[in-house]
Motif scaffolding. Structure first.
Motif, PDB file in Angstrom:
ATOM      1  N   ARG A   7       0.714  -1.183  -0.073  1.00  0.00           N
ATOM      2  CA  ARG A   7       0.067  -0.005  -0.044  1.00  0.00           C
ATOM      3  C   ARG A   7       0.931   1.236  -0.124  1.00  0.00           C
ATOM      4  NH1 ARG A   7      -2.925  -1.162   4.388  1.00  0.00           N
ATOM      5  NH2 ARG A   7      -4.435  -2.001   3.478  1.00  0.00           N
ATOM      6  N   TRP A   8       1.860   1.108   0.798  1.00  0.00           N
ATOM      7  CA  TRP A   8       2.729   2.456   1.087  1.00  0.00           C
ATOM      8  C   TRP A   8       3.505   2.602  -0.348  1.00  0.00           C
ATOM      9  CZ3 TRP A   8       7.243   4.792   0.380  1.00  0.00           C
ATOM     10  CH2 TRP A   8       7.711   5.848   1.319  1.00  0.00           C
ATOM     11  N   LEU A   9       4.031   1.519  -1.154  1.00  0.00           N
ATOM     12  CA  LEU A   9       4.784   1.777  -2.440  1.00  0.00           C
ATOM     13  C   LEU A   9       3.753   2.089  -3.343  1.00  0.00           C
ATOM     14  CD1 LEU A   9       7.183  -1.468  -2.011  1.00  0.00           C
ATOM     15  CD2 LEU A   9       7.560   1.022  -1.729  1.00  0.00           C
ATOM     16  N   LEU A  10       2.560   1.667  -3.553  1.00  0.00           N
ATOM     17  CA  LEU A  10       1.604   2.211  -4.497  1.00  0.00           C
ATOM     18  C   LEU A  10       1.057   3.708  -4.197  1.00  0.00           C
ATOM     19  CD1 LEU A  10      -0.821  -0.948  -4.531  1.00  0.00           C
ATOM     20  CD2 LEU A  10       0.765  -0.201  -6.477  1.00  0.00           C
ATOM     21  N   SER A  11       1.062   4.099  -3.017  1.00  0.00           N
ATOM     22  CA  SER A  11       0.947   5.464  -2.663  1.00  0.00           C
ATOM     23  C   SER A  11       2.020   6.285  -3.146  1.00  0.00           C
ATOM     24  CB  SER A  11       0.460   5.660  -1.266  1.00  0.00           C
ATOM     25  OG  SER A  11      -0.657   5.222  -0.769  1.00  0.00           O
ATOM     26  N   TYR A  12       3.316   5.637  -2.943  1.00  0.00           N
ATOM     27  CA  TYR A  12       4.428   6.448  -3.057  1.00  0.00           C
ATOM     28  C   TYR A  12       4.752   6.734  -4.738  1.00  0.00           C
ATOM     29  CZ  TYR A  12       9.376   7.596  -3.903  1.00  0.00           C
ATOM     30  OH  TYR A  12      10.707   8.166  -4.199  1.00  0.00           O
ATOM     31  N   ALA A  13       4.188   5.537  -5.695  1.00  0.00           N
ATOM     32  CA  ALA A  13       4.489   5.811  -6.865  1.00  0.00           C
ATOM     33  C   ALA A  13       3.406   6.771  -7.581  1.00  0.00           C
ATOM     34  CB  ALA A  13       4.108   4.244  -7.574  1.00  0.00           C
ATOM     35  N   LEU A  14       2.307   6.842  -7.077  1.00  0.00           N
ATOM     36  CA  LEU A  14       1.035   7.878  -7.393  1.00  0.00           C
ATOM     37  C   LEU A  14       1.550   9.047  -7.329  1.00  0.00           C
ATOM     38  CD1 LEU A  14      -1.430   8.205  -8.681  1.00  0.00           C
ATOM     39  CD2 LEU A  14      -2.443   7.876  -6.244  1.00  0.00           C
ATOM     40  N   ALA A  15       2.042   9.405  -5.818  1.00  0.00           N
ATOM     41  CA  ALA A  15       2.464  10.497  -5.219  1.00  0.00           C
ATOM     42  C   ALA A  15       3.596  11.040  -5.940  1.00  0.00           C
ATOM     43  CB  ALA A  15       2.912  10.430  -3.934  1.00  0.00           C
ATOM     44  N   ALA A  16       4.663  10.162  -6.340  1.00  0.00           N
ATOM     45  CA  ALA A  16       5.655  10.607  -7.253  1.00  0.00           C
ATOM     46  C   ALA A  16       5.305  11.058  -8.636  1.00  0.00           C
ATOM     47  CB  ALA A  16       6.636   9.588  -7.294  1.00  0.00           C
ATOM     48  N   ALA A  17       4.250  10.430  -9.364  1.00  0.00           N
ATOM     49  CA  ALA A  17       3.732  10.848 -10.651  1.00  0.00           C
ATOM     50  C   ALA A  17       3.127  12.280 -10.496  1.00  0.00           C
ATOM     51  CB  ALA A  17       2.947   9.726 -11.123  1.00  0.00           C
ATOM     52  N   VAL A  18       2.290  12.392  -9.578  1.00  0.00           N
ATOM     53  CA  VAL A  18       1.723  13.522  -9.341  1.00  0.00           C
ATOM     54  C   VAL A  18       2.657  14.684  -8.962  1.00  0.00           C
ATOM     55  CG1 VAL A  18       0.058  14.770  -8.098  1.00  0.00           C
ATOM     56  CG2 VAL A  18      -0.582  12.374  -8.776  1.00  0.00           C
ATOM     57  N   PHE A  19       3.468  14.556  -8.315  1.00  0.00           N
ATOM     58  CA  PHE A  19       4.311  15.469  -7.633  1.00  0.00           C
ATOM     59  C   PHE A  19       5.237  15.757  -8.911  1.00  0.00           C
ATOM     60  CE2 PHE A  19       8.238  17.066  -5.991  1.00  0.00           C
ATOM     61  CZ  PHE A  19       7.840  17.971  -5.507  1.00  0.00           C
ATOM     62  N   ALA A  20       5.610  15.157  -9.746  1.00  0.00           N
ATOM     63  CA  ALA A  20       6.550  15.402 -10.861  1.00  0.00           C
ATOM     64  C   ALA A  20       5.861  16.178 -11.887  1.00  0.00           C
ATOM     65  CB  ALA A  20       7.091  14.161 -11.504  1.00  0.00           C
ATOM     66  N   ALA A  21       4.684  15.393 -12.110  1.00  0.00           N
ATOM     67  CA  ALA A  21       3.832  16.291 -13.142  1.00  0.00           C
ATOM     68  C   ALA A  21       3.463  17.795 -12.842  1.00  0.00           C
ATOM     69  CB  ALA A  21       2.478  15.377 -13.575  1.00  0.00           C
ATOM     70  N   ILE A  22       3.338  18.131 -11.854  1.00  0.00           N
ATOM     71  CA  ILE A  22       2.805  19.400 -11.118  1.00  0.00           C
ATOM     72  C   ILE A  22       4.283  20.076 -11.131  1.00  0.00           C
ATOM     73  CG2 ILE A  22       1.961  20.576  -9.006  1.00  0.00           C
ATOM     74  CD1 ILE A  22       0.114  18.268  -8.644  1.00  0.00           C
ATOM     75  N   ASP A  23       5.287  19.546 -10.589  1.00  0.00           N
ATOM     76  CA  ASP A  23       6.427  20.497 -10.386  1.00  0.00           C
ATOM     77  C   ASP A  23       7.006  20.741 -11.594  1.00  0.00           C
ATOM     78  OD1 ASP A  23       7.900  21.509  -8.159  1.00  0.00           O
ATOM     79  OD2 ASP A  23       9.658  20.244  -8.638  1.00  0.00           O
TER      80      ASP A  23
END
Length: 139
Positions: A7-23
């Motif tokens: 669950r943590w790693l899936l959240s990490y992958a999603l957060a990383a994609a969202v953060f990278a796109a926005i940043d």
């Protein structure tokens, strides 16, 4: 792999994609111009990829751990977003206020802008990651 780690790693992958796109959008539309005009004399001729990758890896871990908090079903979305926003505030304040304190002629405008960006981006990344994760039953 246990369910909590997954669950943590899936959240990490999603957060990383969202953060990278926005940043990336932020950097290309706001930060790059502001940095060049306000602190261009301090900038490297090009970003150092290792430093950038390490920043993203570490930073997203913090958003997930202190904002999204996967596996913590008793935490409301509002509290998750607040946790993410506070993480952004403390981390970006550390950078911006240190720069303001030790770099000659570091503009307060850049410091304030960076802090506000940190609060906003971490809140939004936390919100989107937790929302998608909750809908999919993974947060």
């Amino acid at each position: 792999m246990n369910a909590g780690l997954k669950r943590w790693l899936l959240s990490y992958a999603l957060a990383a994609a969202v953060f990278a796109a926005i940043d990336v959008v932020w950097i290309l539309t706001v930060a790059q111009r502001q940095y060049e005009s306000q602190i261009g004399h301090l900038l490297a001729s090009s970003p150092h990829p290792v430093g950038a990758v390490l920043f993203y890896l570490v930073f997203v871990s913090g958003i997930v751990q202190y904002g999204v908090r996967p596996g913590k079903a008793d935490i409301t979305l509002r509290r998750r977003i607040l946790g993410g926003a506070l993480f952004g505030f403390f981390t970006y304040s550390t950078w911006a206020l240190t720069a303001l304190a030790i770099l000659k002629d570091f503009p307060a405008l850049v410091a304030v802008t960076d802090i506000l960006w940190g609060v906003g981006v971490c809140a939004v990344v936390t919100w989107l990651t937790a929302l998608v994760g909750t809908v999919r039953g993974r947060v």
